[in-house]
Scaffold this active site. Sequence first.
Site, PDB file in Angstrom:
ATOM      1  N   HIS A 188       8.824   3.536  -0.706  1.00 26.26           N
ATOM      2  CA  HIS A 188       7.958   2.492  -1.229  1.00 26.26           C
ATOM      3  C   HIS A 188       8.296   2.209  -2.697  1.00 26.26           C
ATOM      4  O   HIS A 188       8.616   3.120  -3.462  1.00 26.26           O
ATOM      5  CB  HIS A 188       6.495   2.926  -1.106  1.00 26.26           C
ATOM      6  CG  HIS A 188       5.508   1.934  -1.633  1.00 26.26           C
ATOM      7  ND1 HIS A 188       5.379   0.665  -1.101  1.00 26.26           N
ATOM      8  CD2 HIS A 188       4.623   2.014  -2.664  1.00 26.26           C
ATOM      9  CE1 HIS A 188       4.441   0.019  -1.769  1.00 26.26           C
ATOM     10  NE2 HIS A 188       3.975   0.801  -2.726  1.00 26.26           N
ATOM     11  N   ASP A 241       0.636  -1.866  -8.319  1.00 26.15           N
ATOM     12  CA  ASP A 241       1.232  -1.987  -6.984  1.00 26.15           C
ATOM     13  C   ASP A 241       0.630  -3.190  -6.263  1.00 26.15           C
ATOM     14  O   ASP A 241      -0.503  -3.132  -5.792  1.00 26.15           O
ATOM     15  CB  ASP A 241       0.970  -0.708  -6.194  1.00 26.15           C
ATOM     16  CG  ASP A 241       1.742  -0.642  -4.882  1.00 26.15           C
ATOM     17  OD1 ASP A 241       2.335  -1.673  -4.484  1.00 26.15           O
ATOM     18  OD2 ASP A 241       1.766   0.433  -4.262  1.00 26.15           O
ATOM     19  N   CYS A 295       6.910  -4.618  -0.167  1.00 27.01           N
ATOM     20  CA  CYS A 295       6.974  -4.072  -1.525  1.00 27.01           C
ATOM     21  C   CYS A 295       8.264  -4.450  -2.234  1.00 27.01           C
ATOM     22  O   CYS A 295       8.280  -4.617  -3.455  1.00 27.01           O
ATOM     23  CB  CYS A 295       6.810  -2.553  -1.499  1.00 27.01           C
ATOM     24  SG  CYS A 295       8.158  -1.645  -0.718  1.00 27.01           S
TER      25      CYS A 295
END
Length: 258
Positions: free
Chosen positions: A109, A124, A71
């Site tokens: 995250h 995302d 991420c």
Amino acid sequence: MFDAGRYLQRIGCAGETGVDIATLRKLHKHHLMAIPYNGVTENYEDGVDLVDIDEDAMFETTVMNGQGGTCFQLNRLFFRLLSELGYEVTLMAARTAEGAEAFALDVEHMFSRVALDGQEWLVDVGYPGPSYIEPLLVTDAVQTQYRCQYRLVDRGNEIALQRRGAVTRWSVVYTFTMESRQWSDWKEMEDLLREILAEERPRDGREILCGRSFENGQAVLKGRRYLTVRDGREQAHTITDDNEHRALIDGILSGRPG
């Protein structure tokens, strides 16, 4: 150097420069299909850098060379792409169940939200899955994508993103707040990772994590557990054969998941 035009071409969206929900959906889905989540080859031999990152160098390896990333690489680069295209993007932080157990941090995250035509969308491209393949509207209503359902549940001081497949129960993907973030907010995470790596713990197959989306679903390999989701239906099994395990890793990273 980071180049929006090359980026769009790499993910199969050459010329898609519109600032609208149709374009955002296409960019999001095509990114997930073109560039894998890749924690397999990740190493920190040169140190852990989550805050002060050379985005130009990261762009070449993560996107143009197709290596993928986590991420911290994928969503950071996608944030920059959307910003350069003219989208109003806000950086966000979430806590996954596994991250809460491993790190006990709220800022774990990394993902984003986009404000567009009076609505807000979660974006995302840096979560291994299973999760949403197209942007998710910030709303109380249940949303369906490829026969999977998603909902945002208000828990008072945080929001839980929940998902269920065609025949599975609701489960939490991650929890978050609507607070805007900046890159430096991940400094605590960076320091903690440095401490963990200083212990020189051996890496093994249990730490493998990679994933990729395809037209109607996703494939995720976590350690020896291989999960596929096709039109909302999930199939999971444990891989015991080393050759099959390596083949599945190669398949996800190369864009040919089994």
